[in-house]
Design a protein around this motif. Structure first.
Motif, PDB file in Angstrom:
ATOM      1  N   TYR A 124      27.320  28.077  46.125  1.00 29.99           N
ATOM      2  CA  TYR A 124      27.661  26.741  45.639  1.00 29.99           C
ATOM      3  C   TYR A 124      27.259  25.742  46.706  1.00 29.99           C
ATOM      4  O   TYR A 124      27.216  26.081  47.891  1.00 29.99           O
ATOM      5  N   ILE A 125      27.006  24.520  46.289  1.00 28.74           N
ATOM      6  CA  ILE A 125      26.813  23.450  47.254  1.00 28.74           C
ATOM      7  C   ILE A 125      28.089  22.620  47.230  1.00 28.74           C
ATOM      8  O   ILE A 125      28.367  21.902  46.261  1.00 28.74           O
ATOM      9  N   GLY A 126      28.878  22.802  48.282  1.00 25.11           N
ATOM     10  CA  GLY A 126      30.147  22.099  48.398  1.00 25.11           C
ATOM     11  C   GLY A 126      30.005  20.883  49.289  1.00 25.11           C
ATOM     12  O   GLY A 126      28.914  20.554  49.767  1.00 25.11           O
ATOM     13  N   ILE A 150      28.728   9.120  50.155  1.00 23.73           N
ATOM     14  CA  ILE A 150      27.520   9.632  49.493  1.00 23.73           C
ATOM     15  C   ILE A 150      27.824  10.949  48.784  1.00 23.73           C
ATOM     16  O   ILE A 150      27.435  11.155  47.633  1.00 23.73           O
ATOM     17  N   ALA A 151      28.548  11.839  49.476  1.00 32.59           N
ATOM     18  CA  ALA A 151      28.908  13.133  48.879  1.00 32.59           C
ATOM     19  C   ALA A 151      29.737  12.924  47.618  1.00 32.59           C
ATOM     20  O   ALA A 151      29.498  13.575  46.596  1.00 32.59           O
ATOM     21  N   GLU A 152      30.691  12.022  47.662  1.00 34.40           N
ATOM     22  CA  GLU A 152      31.519  11.738  46.486  1.00 34.40           C
ATOM     23  C   GLU A 152      30.661  11.250  45.321  1.00 34.40           C
ATOM     24  O   GLU A 152      30.874  11.650  44.176  1.00 34.40           O
ATOM     25  N   LYS A 153      29.715  10.372  45.614  1.00 30.57           N
ATOM     26  CA  LYS A 153      28.839   9.839  44.574  1.00 30.57           C
ATOM     27  C   LYS A 153      27.960  10.948  43.972  1.00 30.57           C
ATOM     28  O   LYS A 153      27.781  11.009  42.747  1.00 30.57           O
ATOM     29  N   VAL A 154      27.445  11.823  44.831  1.00 30.38           N
ATOM     30  CA  VAL A 154      26.637  12.948  44.345  1.00 30.38           C
ATOM     31  C   VAL A 154      27.456  13.824  43.415  1.00 30.38           C
ATOM     32  O   VAL A 154      27.012  14.180  42.319  1.00 30.38           O
ATOM     33  N   PHE A 155      28.675  14.164  43.824  1.00 34.05           N
ATOM     34  CA  PHE A 155      29.517  15.019  42.987  1.00 34.05           C
ATOM     35  C   PHE A 155      29.931  14.295  41.701  1.00 34.05           C
ATOM     36  O   PHE A 155      30.000  14.910  40.638  1.00 34.05           O
ATOM     37  N   GLU A 156      30.185  13.007  41.793  1.00 37.34           N
ATOM     38  CA  GLU A 156      30.549  12.218  40.619  1.00 37.34           C
ATOM     39  C   GLU A 156      29.445  12.273  39.560  1.00 37.34           C
ATOM     40  O   GLU A 156      29.712  12.397  38.371  1.00 37.34           O
ATOM     41  N   GLU A 157      28.198  12.215  40.017  1.00 38.43           N
ATOM     42  CA  GLU A 157      27.068  12.202  39.081  1.00 38.43           C
ATOM     43  C   GLU A 157      26.570  13.595  38.690  1.00 38.43           C
ATOM     44  O   GLU A 157      25.919  13.739  37.666  1.00 38.43           O
ATOM     45  N   SER A 158      26.856  14.597  39.503  1.00 41.59           N
ATOM     46  CA  SER A 158      26.223  15.911  39.294  1.00 41.59           C
ATOM     47  C   SER A 158      27.173  17.043  38.960  1.00 41.59           C
ATOM     48  O   SER A 158      26.753  18.039  38.375  1.00 41.59           O
ATOM     49  N   ASP A 159      28.421  16.928  39.345  1.00 40.66           N
ATOM     50  CA  ASP A 159      29.386  18.017  39.169  1.00 40.66           C
ATOM     51  C   ASP A 159      29.942  17.985  37.750  1.00 40.66           C
ATOM     52  O   ASP A 159      31.004  17.438  37.490  1.00 40.66           O
ATOM     53  N   VAL A 160      29.224  18.607  36.833  1.00 39.29           N
ATOM     54  CA  VAL A 160      29.552  18.556  35.411  1.00 39.29           C
ATOM     55  C   VAL A 160      30.926  19.153  35.114  1.00 39.29           C
ATOM     56  O   VAL A 160      31.699  18.602  34.331  1.00 39.29           O
ATOM     57  N   GLY A 162      33.424  19.495  37.197  1.00 39.00           N
ATOM     58  CA  GLY A 162      34.488  18.856  37.967  1.00 39.00           C
ATOM     59  C   GLY A 162      35.212  19.752  38.958  1.00 39.00           C
ATOM     60  O   GLY A 162      36.349  19.474  39.339  1.00 39.00           O
ATOM     61  N   ASP A 163      34.553  20.814  39.426  1.00 45.81           N
ATOM     62  CA  ASP A 163      35.224  21.723  40.359  1.00 45.81           C
ATOM     63  C   ASP A 163      35.005  21.361  41.836  1.00 45.81           C
ATOM     64  O   ASP A 163      35.414  22.093  42.733  1.00 45.81           O
ATOM     65  N   GLY A 164      34.344  20.228  42.095  1.00 35.30           N
ATOM     66  CA  GLY A 164      34.160  19.775  43.478  1.00 35.30           C
ATOM     67  C   GLY A 164      33.017  20.456  44.214  1.00 35.30           C
ATOM     68  O   GLY A 164      32.924  20.360  45.438  1.00 35.30           O
ATOM     69  N   LYS A 165      32.169  21.152  43.483  1.00 35.11           N
ATOM     70  CA  LYS A 165      31.005  21.807  44.090  1.00 35.11           C
ATOM     71  C   LYS A 165      29.932  21.930  43.030  1.00 35.11           C
ATOM     72  O   LYS A 165      30.210  21.867  41.834  1.00 35.11           O
ATOM     73  N   GLU A 170      23.995  23.273  37.925  1.00 36.38           N
ATOM     74  CA  GLU A 170      24.191  21.830  38.120  1.00 36.38           C
ATOM     75  C   GLU A 170      23.131  21.271  39.063  1.00 36.38           C
ATOM     76  O   GLU A 170      22.563  20.205  38.821  1.00 36.38           O
ATOM     77  N   PHE A 171      22.862  22.011  40.128  1.00 32.13           N
ATOM     78  CA  PHE A 171      21.829  21.601  41.086  1.00 32.13           C
ATOM     79  C   PHE A 171      20.473  21.538  40.406  1.00 32.13           C
ATOM     80  O   PHE A 171      19.722  20.578  40.560  1.00 32.13           O
TER      81      PHE A 171
END
Length: 189
Positions: A124-126, A150-160, A162-165, A170-171
């Motif tokens: 996973y990319i955490g 930046i990390a929060e924004k990436v996860f907001e847009e990419s973490d379908v 919602g598990d925080g990684k 998803e990647f």
């Protein structure tokens, strides 16, 4: 008739052609690049087990012009070395160049890009993986808070889910939307 030095057997060359995106000529050119990195360690002629037992140290590999300026150079070598040390055998080096070649398909490039970003190797990319990547990319010019944003924004847009990684899927979804991914994930030999 000259005495031509044979670097690899026919069988070895055929195997390398089958396992990479390279021609025989490319493989021999890759070997020359590999040998030039550390000629004291790498013989001119590779016998039986040498292509997968002789290792060029990470410190030497990082000096290759193709890797030297890449902030991920150490991580790239670690991912492609079979034992994770970053010390590369010729076969490791050939795999690296093959994955970064212009002939490698997008899915191979995405697979290795994911592995490079997965610093802790947990599949996973955490947030810690992303933070390490951001440190390398920005040469540590961002504050901890800026990296976190930046990390929060990436996860907001990419973490379908919602598990925080980010899972591989998803990647892959994110990276395939990046139009310049293929051209930047490239090393020419």
């Amino acid at each position: 008739m000259g005495n031509k030095l044979v670097t690899f057997t026919e069988e070895q060359l055929e195997k390398y052609q089958d396992c990479t995106y390279f021609t025989r000529k490319d493989i021999l050119r890759a070997f020359k690049r590999y040998r030039d990195v550390n000629p004291e360690v790498v013989p001119k002629q590779m016998t039986d087990k040498e292509p997968y037992t002789i290792r060029v140290p990470l410190e030497s590999m990082e000096k290759l012009p193709e890797l030297h300026e890449n902030p991920f150079r150490k991580r790239i070598c670690e991912v492609f070395s079979r034992n994770g040390s970053g010390n590369l055998t010729f076969e490791d080096f050939l795999d690296l160049l093959s994955a970064f070649s212009e002939n490698a398909p997008r899915d191979v490039k995405v697979f290795y890009a994911f592995k490079i970003y997965d610093f802790d190797n947990d599949d996973y990319i955490g947030s810690s993986d992303l933070e390490q990547a951001l440190k390398l990319i920005t040469k540590q010019e961002l504050t901890q808070e800026e990296r976190q944003q930046i990390a929060e924004k990436v996860f907001e847009e990419s973490d379908v889910d919602g598990d925080g990684k980010l899972s591989f899927m998803e990647f892959e979804h994110v990276i395939t939307r990046a139009p310049d991914f293929i051209s930047t994930f490239h090393i020419r030999i």
